[in-house]
Design a protein around this motif. Structure first.
Motif, short mmCIF file in Angstrom:
data_model
loop_
_atom_site.label_atom_id
_atom_site.label_comp_id
_atom_site.label_asym_id
_atom_site.label_seq_id
_atom_site.Cartn_x
_atom_site.Cartn_y
_atom_site.Cartn_z
N LEU A 323 0.83 -1.20 0.00
CA LEU A 323 0.00 0.00 0.00
C LEU A 323 0.87 1.26 0.00
CD1 LEU A 323 -2.83 1.21 0.11
CD2 LEU A 323 -2.74 1.01 2.61
N MET A 324 1.96 1.24 0.77
CA MET A 324 2.87 2.39 0.81
C MET A 324 3.52 2.62 -0.55
SD MET A 324 4.52 1.57 4.56
CE MET A 324 5.60 2.99 4.74
N VAL A 325 3.89 1.54 -1.22
CA VAL A 325 4.45 1.66 -2.58
C VAL A 325 3.46 2.36 -3.49
CG1 VAL A 325 5.06 0.34 -4.65
CG2 VAL A 325 6.03 -0.31 -2.44
N ASP A 326 2.22 1.92 -3.43
CA ASP A 326 1.20 2.48 -4.30
C ASP A 326 0.95 3.95 -3.98
OD1 ASP A 326 -0.64 1.37 -6.45
OD2 ASP A 326 -2.06 2.47 -5.20
N GLN A 327 0.97 4.30 -2.70
CA GLN A 327 0.80 5.69 -2.31
C GLN A 327 1.94 6.56 -2.83
OE1 GLN A 327 0.44 4.90 1.88
NE2 GLN A 327 -1.80 4.90 1.84
N ILE A 328 3.16 6.04 -2.80
CA ILE A 328 4.31 6.78 -3.32
C ILE A 328 4.16 7.00 -4.82
CG2 ILE A 328 6.78 6.62 -3.82
CD1 ILE A 328 7.07 5.11 -1.14
N VAL A 329 3.88 5.93 -5.55
CA VAL A 329 3.82 6.01 -7.01
C VAL A 329 2.73 6.98 -7.46
CG1 VAL A 329 3.32 4.71 -9.13
CG2 VAL A 329 4.81 3.72 -7.36
N ASN A 330 1.64 7.02 -6.71
CA ASN A 330 0.52 7.85 -7.10
C ASN A 330 0.53 9.24 -6.45
OD1 ASN A 330 -1.39 6.18 -8.89
ND2 ASN A 330 -0.85 4.75 -7.24
N GLY A 331 1.64 9.56 -5.79
CA GLY A 331 1.78 10.90 -5.23
C GLY A 331 0.86 11.19 -4.07
N LYS A 332 0.44 10.15 -3.36
CA LYS A 332 -0.46 10.33 -2.22
C LYS A 332 0.33 10.38 -0.91
CE LYS A 332 -4.43 8.11 -4.44
NZ LYS A 332 -5.50 7.10 -4.30
N THR A 333 -0.32 10.82 0.14
CA THR A 333 0.30 10.82 1.46
C THR A 333 0.55 9.40 1.90
OG1 THR A 333 -0.81 12.88 2.08
CG2 THR A 333 0.03 11.51 3.87
#
Length: 381
Positions: A323-333
């Motif tokens: 989930l953290m990877v996905d948040q990083i890639v998508n520019g989310k917190t």
């Protein structure tokens, strides 16, 4: 469905279903998606999310095979391409693998380090290219080029082990003294100091009062001395040899009552030593602690050769990191829950901590089987 939504769904489903094969293909090191010896690049999904590098330390411990495979599958199912690598506990090999991932254009690196002090140059090269780094379960030290840390509450792991010993021996009520032999983890693993400190903060007062004694003399005077009893590489055979030496030199006319083992790999070697030296379950077998709920150790708990293990359900760690990877890639917190504890010498690394729990013989069924982590049939239940 957005990739983030898809990833959350995949992670939730995986947590529920991973254990259905927990002790068959899912927990068999031979079925990991990369090849033995170094880990060939594994890619899947549409690749629409870009390349994610996953650097794991070794295949020699059951848990790293499980961790790598679980995270790899979650990311593939969410549409990412992955490069999953195992470094055979060789620091130079892990550095080379990370450098290759950087050159391949990875968007995020997930790194379970072998030596937390040795990766600075490789990760700084990644940072120069805008690649974010998540330290997986082991903190990476001495560099600002680590963006996030995901792990379990490792001090709590040790605290649970120490409190278990305290309660089982009745250190506040029984006369004692009790013979203790303490062990610590690999000196190059940053987590090992947290495991030891958590346990030693509970046990040291009883050593100072004489309720616990350490006949071998292998008793650190403070938390800072933990490396003096560390077992390099977390190797079972080294723990077995060390326990053999302690028993042969110090226990000709006495018995050991309790062994503080920080994880299951060391516990396995310690238990082999105890058996070789004539200790018998149900008679004079000492209390032995552990961590990770490895199958061999769970079987030893059921056979009264190990008193407890601290279970860190690494499926949930993989879910959180994905989930953290996905948040990083998508520019989310990026979700974290600790911004104070983990100082790597250069910065306080924003962290997400997951809770560990104690498992004993009496709770194997309710904790490990009913959660799907193991099948009952695989444990002979």
């Amino acid at each position: 469905m957005s990739r983030t939504t898809k990833l959350v769904a995949v992670a939730a489903a995986a947590t529920l279903t991973l254990g259905l094969a927990a002790c068959s293909s899912e927990r068999d090191p031979g079925t990991s998606p990369t090849t033995a010896g170094g880990g060939a690049t594994a890619s899947g999904g549409s690749g629409a999310g870009g390349l994610i590098g996953i650097a794991m330390p070794t295949r020699s411990l059951e848990r790293w095979n499980n961790d790598g495979k679980h995270l790899d599958e979650l990311l593939k199912k969410a549409g990412y391409e992955t490069s999953l690598q195992y470094a055979d506990n060789k620091v130079d090999q892990q550095i080379s693998q990370i450098e290759t991932m950087v050159n391949q254009g990875a968007k995020v690196l997930v790194v379970a380090s072998i030596d937390g002090e040795a990766l600075g140059n490789a990760l700084e090269a990644a940072a120069a290219k805008g690649i974010k780094v998540i330290a997986y379960d082991r903190l990476i030290n001495g560099t600002e080029a680590v963006d996030y840390y995901a792990t379990f509450d490792n001090y709590k792991v040790g605290t649970l082990q120490g409190e278990f010993i305290k309660e089982q021996l009745g250190l506040d009520t029984e006369a004692g003294p009790f013979n203790l032999e303490p062990f610590a983890g690999s000196p190059d693993d940053n987590n090992a100091k947290f495991f030891f400190s958590g346990a030693w903060d509970v046990l040291l007062p009883y050593i100072e009062s004489g309720k616990l004694v350490v006949p071998s003399g292998k008793s650190p005077k403070s938390n800072d001395d933990w490396k003096s009893i560390g077992i390099l590489g977390w190797e079972s055979t080294k723990a077995q040899a060390e326990m053999d030496n302690r028993l042969n030199a110090n226990y000709q006319d006495k018995k050991v009552d309790v062994v503080l083992s920080p994880n299951d790999s060391l516990a396995l070697g310690i238990e082999t030593s105890l058996e070789t030296n004539g200790y018998k379950p149900g008679a004079d077998w000492p209390l032995v602690t552990g961590q990770d709920a490895d199958k061999a150790n769970v079987m030893n708990m059921l056979a009264d050769k190990q008193a407890m293990t601290v279970w860190k359900d690494t499926r949930t760690l993989g879910d959180q990191v994905a989930l953290m990877v996905d948040q990083i890639v998508n520019g989310k917190t990026v979700e974290v829950n600790d911004t104070e504890t983990y100082n790597n010498g250069k910065k306080v690394v924003p962290s997400f901590l997951l809770p560990p729990q104690v498992v004993t013989k009496d709770t194997v069924q309710s904790s490990l089987v009913e959660s799907g982590f193991y099948k009952a049939s695989d444990l002979g239940l």
